[in-house]
Design an enzyme around this catalytic site. Structure first.
Site, PDB file in Angstrom:
ATOM      1  N   CYS A  83       0.520  11.537 -31.839  1.00  0.00           N
ATOM      2  CA  CYS A  83      -0.813  11.893 -31.359  1.00  0.00           C
ATOM      3  C   CYS A  83      -1.800  11.702 -32.515  1.00  0.00           C
ATOM      4  O   CYS A  83      -1.603  12.290 -33.581  1.00  0.00           O
ATOM      5  CB  CYS A  83      -0.804  13.351 -30.893  1.00  0.00           C
ATOM      6  SG  CYS A  83      -2.454  14.018 -30.601  1.00  0.00           S
ATOM      7  N   GLY A  85      -3.582   3.526   1.773  1.00  0.00           N
ATOM      8  CA  GLY A  85      -2.316   3.090   1.162  1.00  0.00           C
ATOM      9  C   GLY A  85      -1.503   4.209   0.538  1.00  0.00           C
ATOM     10  O   GLY A  85      -0.891   4.033  -0.509  1.00  0.00           O
ATOM     11  N   LEU A 145      -0.917   0.759   6.285  1.00  0.00           N
ATOM     12  CA  LEU A 145       0.003  -0.102   7.031  1.00  0.00           C
ATOM     13  C   LEU A 145       0.708   0.687   8.123  1.00  0.00           C
ATOM     14  O   LEU A 145       0.917   0.195   9.228  1.00  0.00           O
ATOM     15  CB  LEU A 145       1.036  -0.655   6.044  1.00  0.00           C
ATOM     16  CG  LEU A 145       1.645  -2.002   6.279  1.00  0.00           C
ATOM     17  CD1 LEU A 145       0.603  -3.069   6.568  1.00  0.00           C
ATOM     18  CD2 LEU A 145       2.457  -2.408   5.049  1.00  0.00           C
ATOM     19  N   GLU A 146       1.088   1.934   7.774  1.00  0.00           N
ATOM     20  CA  GLU A 146       1.716   2.799   8.771  1.00  0.00           C
ATOM     21  C   GLU A 146       0.750   3.946   9.041  1.00  0.00           C
ATOM     22  O   GLU A 146       0.249   4.538   8.094  1.00  0.00           O
ATOM     23  CB  GLU A 146       3.001   3.428   8.229  1.00  0.00           C
ATOM     24  CG  GLU A 146       4.052   2.435   7.795  1.00  0.00           C
ATOM     25  CD  GLU A 146       4.980   3.029   6.748  1.00  0.00           C
ATOM     26  OE1 GLU A 146       6.145   3.243   7.058  1.00  0.00           O
ATOM     27  OE2 GLU A 146       4.511   3.300   5.627  1.00  0.00           O
ATOM     28  N   SER A 169       1.435   7.341   1.486  1.00  0.00           N
ATOM     29  CA  SER A 169       2.354   7.817   2.519  1.00  0.00           C
ATOM     30  C   SER A 169       2.095   9.283   2.863  1.00  0.00           C
ATOM     31  O   SER A 169       2.691   9.815   3.789  1.00  0.00           O
ATOM     32  CB  SER A 169       3.801   7.652   2.043  1.00  0.00           C
ATOM     33  OG  SER A 169       3.976   8.307   0.804  1.00  0.00           O
ATOM     34  N   VAL A 190      -1.126   4.801 -11.175  1.00  0.00           N
ATOM     35  CA  VAL A 190      -1.190   4.851 -12.637  1.00  0.00           C
ATOM     36  C   VAL A 190      -1.548   3.477 -13.204  1.00  0.00           C
ATOM     37  O   VAL A 190      -1.651   3.313 -14.414  1.00  0.00           O
ATOM     38  CB  VAL A 190       0.145   5.382 -13.218  1.00  0.00           C
ATOM     39  CG1 VAL A 190       0.359   6.832 -12.793  1.00  0.00           C
ATOM     40  CG2 VAL A 190       1.340   4.529 -12.782  1.00  0.00           C
ATOM     41  N   HIS A 214      -2.644  11.400 -11.181  1.00  0.00           N
ATOM     42  CA  HIS A 214      -1.235  11.391 -11.615  1.00  0.00           C
ATOM     43  C   HIS A 214      -1.057  10.713 -12.978  1.00  0.00           C
ATOM     44  O   HIS A 214       0.049  10.330 -13.337  1.00  0.00           O
ATOM     45  CB  HIS A 214      -0.357  10.698 -10.567  1.00  0.00           C
ATOM     46  CG  HIS A 214      -0.211  11.494  -9.306  1.00  0.00           C
ATOM     47  ND1 HIS A 214       0.266  10.959  -8.129  1.00  0.00           N
ATOM     48  CD2 HIS A 214      -0.477  12.796  -9.037  1.00  0.00           C
ATOM     49  CE1 HIS A 214       0.285  11.900  -7.189  1.00  0.00           C
ATOM     50  NE2 HIS A 214      -0.170  13.022  -7.720  1.00  0.00           N
TER      51      HIS A 214
HETATM   52  P1  NAD Z   1       3.976   5.561  -1.449  1.00  0.00           P
HETATM   53  O1  NAD Z   1       4.732   4.447  -2.048  1.00  0.00           O
HETATM   54  O2  NAD Z   1       4.660   6.826  -1.149  1.00  0.00           O
HETATM   55  O3  NAD Z   1       3.308   5.058  -0.087  1.00  0.00           O
HETATM   56  C1  NAD Z   1       2.659   3.819  -0.002  1.00  0.00           C
HETATM   57  C2  NAD Z   1       1.968   3.716   1.353  1.00  0.00           C
HETATM   58  O4  NAD Z   1       1.234   2.506   1.355  1.00  0.00           O
HETATM   59  C3  NAD Z   1       2.925   3.695   2.550  1.00  0.00           C
HETATM   60  O5  NAD Z   1       2.437   4.591   3.539  1.00  0.00           O
HETATM   61  C4  NAD Z   1       2.838   2.247   3.043  1.00  0.00           C
HETATM   62  O6  NAD Z   1       2.916   2.149   4.448  1.00  0.00           O
HETATM   63  C5  NAD Z   1       1.459   1.831   2.581  1.00  0.00           C
HETATM   64  N1  NAD Z   1       1.330   0.416   2.308  1.00  0.00           N
HETATM   65  C6  NAD Z   1       2.247  -0.437   1.789  1.00  0.00           C
HETATM   66  N2  NAD Z   1       1.736  -1.676   1.659  1.00  0.00           N
HETATM   67  C7  NAD Z   1       0.455  -1.594   2.107  1.00  0.00           C
HETATM   68  C8  NAD Z   1      -0.598  -2.544   2.241  1.00  0.00           C
HETATM   69  N3  NAD Z   1      -0.451  -3.821   1.885  1.00  0.00           N
HETATM   70  N4  NAD Z   1      -1.781  -2.128   2.750  1.00  0.00           N
HETATM   71  C9  NAD Z   1      -1.955  -0.833   3.137  1.00  0.00           C
HETATM   72  N5  NAD Z   1      -0.996   0.101   3.047  1.00  0.00           N
HETATM   73  C10 NAD Z   1       0.189  -0.276   2.533  1.00  0.00           C
HETATM   74  O7  NAD Z   1       2.745   5.783  -2.405  1.00  0.00           O
HETATM   75  P2  NAD Z   1       1.882   7.071  -2.743  1.00  0.00           P
HETATM   76  O8  NAD Z   1       1.566   7.787  -1.485  1.00  0.00           O
HETATM   77  O9  NAD Z   1       0.795   6.560  -3.606  1.00  0.00           O
HETATM   78  O10 NAD Z   1       2.845   8.005  -3.604  1.00  0.00           O
HETATM   79  C11 NAD Z   1       3.703   7.493  -4.580  1.00  0.00           C
HETATM   80  C12 NAD Z   1       3.511   7.974  -6.009  1.00  0.00           C
HETATM   81  O11 NAD Z   1       4.064   6.956  -6.846  1.00  0.00           O
HETATM   82  C13 NAD Z   1       2.082   8.113  -6.454  1.00  0.00           C
HETATM   83  O12 NAD Z   1       1.933   9.400  -6.894  1.00  0.00           O
HETATM   84  C14 NAD Z   1       1.909   7.143  -7.628  1.00  0.00           C
HETATM   85  O13 NAD Z   1       1.571   7.865  -8.803  1.00  0.00           O
HETATM   86  C15 NAD Z   1       3.226   6.527  -7.897  1.00  0.00           C
HETATM   87  N6  NAD Z   1       3.214   5.051  -7.901  1.00  0.00           N
HETATM   88  C16 NAD Z   1       2.139   4.372  -8.400  1.00  0.00           C
HETATM   89  C17 NAD Z   1       2.100   2.978  -8.365  1.00  0.00           C
HETATM   90  C18 NAD Z   1       0.890   2.268  -8.928  1.00  0.00           C
HETATM   91  O14 NAD Z   1       0.243   2.798  -9.830  1.00  0.00           O
HETATM   92  N7  NAD Z   1       0.524   1.090  -8.409  1.00  0.00           N
HETATM   93  C19 NAD Z   1       3.161   2.270  -7.814  1.00  0.00           C
HETATM   94  C20 NAD Z   1       4.274   2.986  -7.320  1.00  0.00           C
HETATM   95  C21 NAD Z   1       4.280   4.384  -7.388  1.00  0.00           C
END
Ligand code: NAD
Length: 232
Positions: A133, A171, A198-199, A173, A89, A105
């Site tokens: 709105c 990136g 990463l994983e 999960s 987001v 999302h």
């Molecule tokens: P997640 O947090 O579930 O998974 C993150 C994944 O990224 C993990 O598998 C981890 O191993 C990997 N990761 C972590 N650091 C990394 C790196 N430096 N390089 C490569 N991989 C790396 O995230 P998701 O699968 O996106 O699901 C979470 C939900 O939360 C999403 O729907 C999202 O909308 C929301 N979210 C968004 C943000 C954002 O906008 N930046 C932040 C947190 C959560």
């Protein structure tokens, strides 16, 4: 050569934005059910709006990283053969220069109408209980897809997955559906599927190639190799 990319919170991790999992059901120290469900919103709208206000107004202090920039550069080369779907987001893809981005999302820099989900508008300040709105005058809410709500752009995404040659997910999960199932759809429709994370799960049947590492290292390298491959 068509390419569809799916990104998750991991691509923004090295920019300083925290990922979602692995922290005891909390998102930025708030329980997920309180700030990421419709029930939580209707129970305490101020708490939820304040939570997203904090994330939104904090965005400028985070900068896009090498992985975001590499995807924007790849898009410049591929044009309409490229589509970026993000679960994030944040606005780091846009600030890196990406144009063909679908925020499935939702997006912090937009709000939407509480009454009509098609009334979506750009917003960068602090949303209050009085924010309305601009289209119909009803109350606004964060333009975020919460648990139990239907992700955005699903028809467009489905079509792109069915018609791509390569699908790469970065990136994420792969536990939040429907995004977690995109690799199966793409694979079933004939695409080559790559995971950059990463994983990794080397035994995942829907993934042809796994590349393990930090996004800022492996994404620019993969983009460069992909470009070389298609230019041959
Ligand atoms: P997640 O947090 O579930 O998974 C993150 C994944 O990224 C993990 O598998 C981890 O191993 C990997 N990761 C972590 N650091 C990394 C790196 N430096 N390089 C490569 N991989 C790396 O995230 P998701 O699968 O996106 O699901 C979470 C939900 O939360 C999403 O729907 C999202 O909308 C929301 N979210 C968004 C943000 C954002 O906008 N930046 C932040 C947190 C959560």
């Amino acid at each position: 050569m068509k390419l569809v990319v799916l990104t998750g919170a991991g691509i923004s991790a090295e920019s300083g934005l925290r990922t979602f999992r692995g922290n005891d059901g909390l998102w930025e120290n708030e329980p997920i059910e309180a700030v990421a469900t419709p029930e939580g919103y209707f129970k305490d709208k101020k708490r939820v709006k304040d939570f997203y206000n904090g994330l939104r107004t904090g965005l400028p202090k985070f900068k896009p990283n090498a992985a975001h920039f590499a995807l924007a550069k790849l898009e410049e080369e591929l044009g309409n053969d490229f589509l970026l779907i993000t679960q994030n987001v944040d606005d780091l893809h846009e600030r890196a220069g990406s144009k063909r981005v679908l925020h499935m999302h939702g997006y912090l820099n937009q709000l939407r109408c509480e009454k009509n989900e098609n009334h979506i508008f750009d917003f960068t300040g602090e949303e209050t209980l009085e924010t309305k709105c601009p289209i119909c005058g009803a109350m606004s809410r964060p333009h975020i897809v919460w648990f139990g709500e239907i992700p955005l752009f699903m028809d467009q995404i489905e079509y792109a997955l069915q018609n791509t040659d390569e699908f790469v997910y970065i990136g994420t999960s792969s536990v939040v559906y429907p995004a977690a199932g995109f690799k199966q759809v793409a694979k079933h429709c004939g695409a080559h599927v790559t995971c950059l994370n990463l994983e990794i799960n080397p035994n995942d049947p829907a993934t042809d190639t796994n590349i393990q590492g930090k996004a800022t290292e492996i994404v620019p390298r993969w983009c460069e190799e992909f470009l070389q491959k298609i230019k041959k």
